[in-house]
Design an enzyme around this catalytic site. Sequence first.
Site, PDB file in Angstrom:
ATOM      1  N   LEU A   1      10.752  29.695 -22.771  1.00 54.92           N
ATOM      2  CA  LEU A   1      10.658  31.078 -23.246  1.00 54.92           C
ATOM      3  C   LEU A   1      10.078  31.186 -24.653  1.00 54.92           C
ATOM      4  O   LEU A   1      10.137  32.235 -25.279  1.00 54.92           O
ATOM      5  CB  LEU A   1      12.040  31.741 -23.187  1.00 54.92           C
ATOM      6  CG  LEU A   1      12.656  31.796 -21.780  1.00 54.92           C
ATOM      7  CD1 LEU A   1      14.045  32.402 -21.833  1.00 54.92           C
ATOM      8  CD2 LEU A   1      11.770  32.534 -20.805  1.00 54.92           C
ATOM      9  N   CYS A   2       9.503  30.124 -25.143  1.00 52.49           N
ATOM     10  CA  CYS A   2       8.936  30.087 -26.495  1.00 52.49           C
ATOM     11  C   CYS A   2       7.476  30.539 -26.457  1.00 52.49           C
ATOM     12  O   CYS A   2       6.699  30.081 -25.625  1.00 52.49           O
ATOM     13  CB  CYS A   2       9.042  28.664 -27.045  1.00 52.49           C
ATOM     14  SG  CYS A   2       8.507  28.498 -28.734  1.00 52.49           S
TER      15      CYS A   2
ATOM     16  N   MET B   1      10.150  26.637 -34.176  1.00 54.12           N
ATOM     17  CA  MET B   1      10.245  25.790 -32.988  1.00 54.12           C
ATOM     18  C   MET B   1       9.139  24.738 -32.989  1.00 54.12           C
ATOM     19  O   MET B   1       9.346  23.604 -32.547  1.00 54.12           O
ATOM     20  CB  MET B   1      10.179  26.637 -31.711  1.00 54.12           C
ATOM     21  CG  MET B   1      11.378  27.565 -31.538  1.00 54.12           C
ATOM     22  SD  MET B   1      12.968  26.698 -31.577  1.00 54.12           S
ATOM     23  CE  MET B   1      12.823  25.673 -30.132  1.00 54.12           C
TER      24      MET B   1
ATOM     25  N   ASP C   1       9.702   4.872 -29.073  1.00 47.17           N
ATOM     26  CA  ASP C   1       8.887   4.259 -28.028  1.00 47.17           C
ATOM     27  C   ASP C   1       8.169   3.007 -28.536  1.00 47.17           C
ATOM     28  O   ASP C   1       8.122   1.983 -27.851  1.00 47.17           O
ATOM     29  CB  ASP C   1       7.874   5.268 -27.492  1.00 47.17           C
ATOM     30  CG  ASP C   1       7.070   4.715 -26.335  1.00 47.17           C
ATOM     31  OD1 ASP C   1       7.666   4.099 -25.423  1.00 47.17           O
ATOM     32  OD2 ASP C   1       5.836   4.891 -26.338  1.00 47.17           O
TER      33      ASP C   1
END
Length: 166
Positions: free
Chosen positions: A75-76, A113, A128
């Site tokens: 929803l961003c 965000m 990683d």
Amino acid sequence: MINLTHLSENHTETMVDPSNKPEASATAKACGYINMNSDAIKLITQNNPQKTDVLGIARIAAIQGAKQTGFLIPLCQPAPLNHIRVDFESDLSLSRIKATVTATGNAKHSVEMDALMGVNIALLTIYDLLKAVDKNMALTHIHLQEKTNSKSENFTLTDKYENINY
């Protein structure tokens, strides 16, 4: 009662509609840490010409991740970003790396965000690249440090939580 912005009047999930808001310049800074063993942090911090540029790769990953935020969080809103700055600080005594991502843009909403996504992707990339050396690495204290925009929705982190040491 607090109204969540991503719920409609009939309490279904919805994307916020910023169409009536004016465009404004916005900046957000987010931070986070990855804790690791001493062997892993030495691979990053020692001057060894045969090592992989872990932080360089993580910097590019953070930029790519921040640019993809609107596509990864359901929803961003996608943000038109002007600049993404990625900084790293090594703390040998605590065996951790701090990632800081600052996102700037001109949008009808904030870019917090995007900065938070950049931090997460930077830290996950470090994980990683170093997981062969340390699978016990932990991503911690990922948080919004500050945000500003020309619409006065400013925020600065307060050390409100007694159980978290930033």
